[in-house]
Design an enzyme around this catalytic site. Structure first.
Site, PDB file in Angstrom:
ATOM      1  CB  CYS A  78     -16.022 -20.971  12.897  1.00  0.00           C
ATOM      2  SG  CYS A  78     -17.521 -21.678  11.471  1.00  0.00           S
ATOM      3  CB  CYS A  80     -16.268 -22.308   5.633  1.00  0.00           C
ATOM      4  SG  CYS A  80     -16.702 -20.920   5.381  1.00  0.00           S
ATOM      5  CB  CYS A 114     -13.084 -16.427   9.459  1.00  0.00           C
ATOM      6  SG  CYS A 114     -14.968 -15.900   9.478  1.00  0.00           S
ATOM      7  CB  CYS A 134     -21.867 -17.702  10.235  1.00  0.00           C
ATOM      8  SG  CYS A 134     -20.690 -16.886   9.951  1.00  0.00           S
ATOM      9  CD  GLN A 188     -19.155   0.758   4.177  1.00  0.00           C
ATOM     10  OE1 GLN A 188     -18.299  -0.245   4.485  1.00  0.00           O
ATOM     11  NE2 GLN A 188     -19.205   1.445   3.391  1.00  0.00           N
ATOM     12  CG  PHE A 220     -17.635   6.339  -6.500  1.00  0.00           C
ATOM     13  CD1 PHE A 220     -17.826   6.005  -7.711  1.00  0.00           C
ATOM     14  CD2 PHE A 220     -16.456   7.793  -6.341  1.00  0.00           C
ATOM     15  CE1 PHE A 220     -17.175   6.040  -9.003  1.00  0.00           C
ATOM     16  CE2 PHE A 220     -15.997   7.884  -7.716  1.00  0.00           C
ATOM     17  CZ  PHE A 220     -16.338   6.702  -9.000  1.00  0.00           C
ATOM     18  CD  GLU A 252     -23.867   4.616  -7.112  1.00  0.00           C
ATOM     19  OE1 GLU A 252     -23.861   4.023  -7.903  1.00  0.00           O
ATOM     20  OE2 GLU A 252     -23.200   5.788  -6.081  1.00  0.00           O
ATOM     21  CG  ASP A 297     -16.926   4.143   0.031  1.00  0.00           C
ATOM     22  OD1 ASP A 297     -16.050   3.780  -0.244  1.00  0.00           O
ATOM     23  OD2 ASP A 297     -18.470   3.985   0.133  1.00  0.00           O
ATOM     24  CB  CYS A 356     -13.926  -2.064  -0.526  1.00  0.00           C
ATOM     25  SG  CYS A 356     -13.995  -2.548  -2.559  1.00  0.00           S
TER      26      CYS A 356
END
Length: 423
Positions: free
Chosen positions: A71, A77, A80, A155, A259, A286, A306, A354, A380
């Protein structure tokens, strides 16, 4: 040690946030922009109890694991951070990071499978920052630990359907935003096309609306919403934004969570569905808009719980008309305030959960005391996952495997799926 003191350090590891880690006088030294094998000249920035935080001055000896970043914005930025790390070394770090988090809670590193790494140009949702300045509109992502916006032209991680809109978006916002006004542009590649929400503290006039509609028509945008201080305005709905989950067409609320990539979603869904195979009724906690609910419902009766009402309404609308699925029961439930109790869990043979990054401590406490045969945890955050995994293990569950899925390429963020069974 005085701030800005310069010294040389050999980088021997990568930290959890992707910074290179060395050592000086027995203290860890954290240096962004370095990788194991580098020897770096650094300037001390901050000294804390857990180590020295330093800025990179120069690399005096390069690691063999370095590669040229793709990039043009790399280094300014804030995303990444690990784009300069070779693929094999990067994959090893993803696996090691998961293993280290588990090790802190007493789990064996051998439980962690080789990671699934999504490719470049696969990110299907982005949130761009925009600012109207005298010369036009600055549009892109923030610098690391800063509110300064990097004006991103290309990007390498985002889908081409999104990056080709960066230039036209600048031209559009120049005509709408007044000087010094900021905005956030959420874009998602849905099954029906690009869904866009622009969040800015400005009511639209007729000319603004005409410009937005013309933009949507010119660039074949499925839907454009404008959000002014919480008020959501559906400016141009050319096609309903929908997601396809195992053949179910689920309405996508504006800027709703999905996702980050098709490839990442497919890997997570496969891991969840495979882990639940052979079990009976499943609870999907969730559940969001049904990423796992619909694939699971091909072979199982599923309860989807949920707390976000708009996500639940979208899933219910799809469940009402979808065919080829077993029974789906949709339940509006704030699982942080009212987790499913051990009594309520008795009717399920498998549970999938989740939660957001903070994990699901209260719900896991109930699960740890339950008789559910199979538990599948999607997370996550390796740290809160490992905490929740320890609670389940202490309650009599065995962690069988952990599958890392990296769909946030070259960053410290990742997903993982842990599979548990009652001993």
């Amino acid at each position: 040690m005085a701030k800005a003191e310069m010294f040389d350090v050999e980088i021997t590891a990568l930290g959890a946030q992707g910074d290179g880690v060395g050592e000086r006088d027995g203290m860890p030294v954290f240096v962004p922009g370095t990788v194991p094998g580098d020897v770096a000249r650094v300037a001390a920035k901050d000294v804390r109890r857990n180590g020295i935080y330093a800025d990179l001055v120069e690399i005096t000896k390069e690691s063999a694991d370095r590669t040229a970043p793709l990039c043009q914005h790399f280094g300014t930025c804030g995303g990444c951070q690990l784009q300069f790390l070779k693929q094999d070394a990067y994959a090893a770090w993803v696996k090691d990071r998961t293993a280290m988090a588990l090790a802190h809670h007493g789990f064996d590193a051998g439980l962690v499978k080789d990671p699934i790494i999504t490719p470049a140009e696969s990110r299907r949702r982005v949130a761009l920052k925009a600012l109207r300045v005298a010369s036009g509109v600055v549009l892109g992502f923030n610098e690391r630990q800063s509110h300064q916006i990097v004006d991103v032209k290309k990007c390498p991680i985002a889908r081409p359907e999104l990056t080709r809109l960066f230039g036209p978006l600048r031209d559009l916002l120049v005509s709408i935003l007044p000087q010094r006004m900021a905005a956030t542009v959420h874009m998602t590649v849905a099954a029906s096309g690009v869904d866009m929400l622009i969040d800015a503290a400005k009511p639209l006039d007729l000319a603004d609306r005409e410009a937005l509609v013309d933009f949507a028509n010119t660039h074949d945008i499925a839907a454009v919403h404008w959000q002014d201080q919480g008020f959501l305005d559906p400016v141009a709905i050319r096609r309903e934004a929908v997601m396809d989950f195992a053949g179910a067409r689920v309405p996508l609320p504006p800027a709703a969570f999905i996702q980050a990539s098709d490839e990442g979603e497919a890997a997570l869904v496969k891991a969840v569905v495979d882990a639940c195979a052979g079990y009976g009724r499943v609870a999907d906690l969730f559940s969001g808009i049904g990423t796992f609910t619909f694939p699971l419902a091909k072979d199982h009766q599923v309860l989807a719980a949920e707390g976000a009402k708009n996500a639940l309404d979208a899933m219910q609308a799809a469940a009402n008309v979808a065919t080829g699925f077993k029974q789906i029961v949709v339940k509006h439930r704030d699982l942080f305030r009212r987790p499913l109790s051990t009594k309520e869990l008795e009717m399920f043979e498998a549970v999938v959960f989740d939660p957001p990054r903070a994990g699901a401590k209260d719900q896991v406490e109930q699960l740890a005391q339950s008789a559910v045969s199979r538990i599948v945890a999607v997370s996550c955050n390796p740290n809160t996952f490992s905490r929740d995994a320890r609670m389940l293990a202490d309650g009599g569950y065995e962690l069988e495997s952990v599958q890392p899925v990296d769909q946030f390429l070259w960053s410290p963020h990742m997903e993982l799926v842990g599979v548990f069974s009652r001993k």
